[in-house]
Enzyme design. Sequence first.
Site, short mmCIF file in Angstrom:
data_model
loop_
_atom_site.label_atom_id
_atom_site.label_comp_id
_atom_site.label_asym_id
_atom_site.label_seq_id
_atom_site.Cartn_x
_atom_site.Cartn_y
_atom_site.Cartn_z
CB CYS A 114 7.49 -5.53 -10.01
SG CYS A 114 8.01 -7.01 -8.74
CE LYS A 130 -9.36 -5.25 -2.30
NZ LYS A 130 -8.73 -5.79 -3.56
CD GLU A 143 6.24 -1.30 -13.68
OE1 GLU A 143 6.82 -2.14 -13.35
OE2 GLU A 143 5.69 -0.28 -12.93
CD GLU A 190 7.39 -5.94 -4.85
OE1 GLU A 190 7.11 -5.49 -6.09
OE2 GLU A 190 6.88 -6.97 -4.67
#
Length: 515
Positions: free
Chosen positions: A304, A195, A407, A270
């Site tokens: 990331c 997906k 972040e 993750e």
Amino acid sequence: MSTPQTTVLHSSASTAAGALAAVFPDGLGSFVDGRVLPGGGDPVVLTTAATGEEFTTYRDAGDDVTAELLASSARGAAAWGAMNPFERAARLRAVAVAVADHVEDLALLESATTGKPLRDTRAEATKVAEMFGYYSGWADKVLGQTIPVPGDWFTYTRRVPWGVVTAVTPWNAPLFTAGWNSAAPLAAGNAVIVKPSEFTPATTVRLAQLATGAGLPAGVFNVAVGRGDTVGVRVTTDVVVGKVSFVGSVATGRRVAAAAAAAGKPVVLELGGKSANLVFADADLDRAADGAVSAIFSGAGQSCVAGSRLLVQRSVHDEFLARVVERAQRLRLGDPLDPGTEVGPIATGAQYDTVRSLVAAGVADGAVQRTGQTLPGSLSGGLSGGRWVAPTVLEGVTPANVLETTEVFGPVVGVDAFDDEADAVGRANATPFGLAGAVWTRDVTRAHRVAHAVDAGTFWINAYKTIHVAVPFGGFGDSGHGRSSGPGVLDEYTQTKAVWVPVQDAGAPFPSLSY
């Protein structure tokens, strides 16, 4: 493998639409049972990151297509799981060859539809071929054990696939993460549903086409195209699905994990990061500066593992910062389809707004902006309407600054000074994240001490941002749990079955056992 094109194309709605039409002449849709199916849900509009233009509209999968996809995956899992593992290995090798033969086509489609620089997408497409090649070698090596137990028993274990594994992948590296999160579960004997983000589905569908054309049975590699709150919920909670992997933000990952857990599905997560890049005074400062720039500005910081916190020993802080600023200002922003472009645009409108607002918040908290601006004046023509953020260096991002623990997911690095090793490690660990980090030093013992002390799933010494599918990858804390690569990932995508065989004479009583 095809030869890279020499003619420079230009990012535009027509280029992106043309790249889509070349592989999906009937339009974009989900990939189900070996064919592309148009959705029946609400329309989703896609725009080019480099110019801001609309280039296509497709429909969310909707209930009927999603139901057909889940049924197809169940059939695919039964066929693939029953296949001899040596045959599965051979077919995965064929997928690796097919991807390698289409690297240039995949790279162009990825760049045109996501805004990633062509130089990056070519490397990532090549890596996807490598992923399937690597895991093809493990498909026939999923091993059990024999276990001695008291009494007259022969006891052994088998590794059994979950059946259907759903991989939810992000918009920042759609092709790369589709390969990373499908090759391993396929090698373990599962069917996969990928997906992708609704903003960047094209290359994932194309990868499934190539894999099926190379010999994967219909239903073994399906792609669910649409929004997370519609098709995404279905393919992560349906009874057909055995396990879920998710790559993305902390907030969304927690929602997916909670919904999957309520449905009894285990999840590999993750998630995000706020990785510290530690530079000591004895480091090779030129090499460290090159590494620091690559760590945060490659992929426009939409990574990331980006080295978004640059912590430099105080005695060399000013000198090192000057080197980083000079290098950041030399980076070439421009058309993603120009092979010379080093930094591309921000992929989505929402993320573009987030990056700009966080830069403003960091400055409001006391940081000094040394380089970077929202729209570089060097960009002209159609690119002026794109989602551009120049490489941004913020000096003085202290522990009190919002950017110390938030972040950004853009080309923005916060720089600050530390005094000694204990201070550096303390700062590195002072976030809820634990995905990655690095240290730059000529002191070998210090390098290993710091590597052991920093809480991160991946840590580099005098390097940054190198990963390989053969090495385990994943995070600590808010960066997630489970590992998505390496030989051990086969344990993530299989379950252990224990088998007990009596070896006593026929008619002898069985020992009394209870649990």
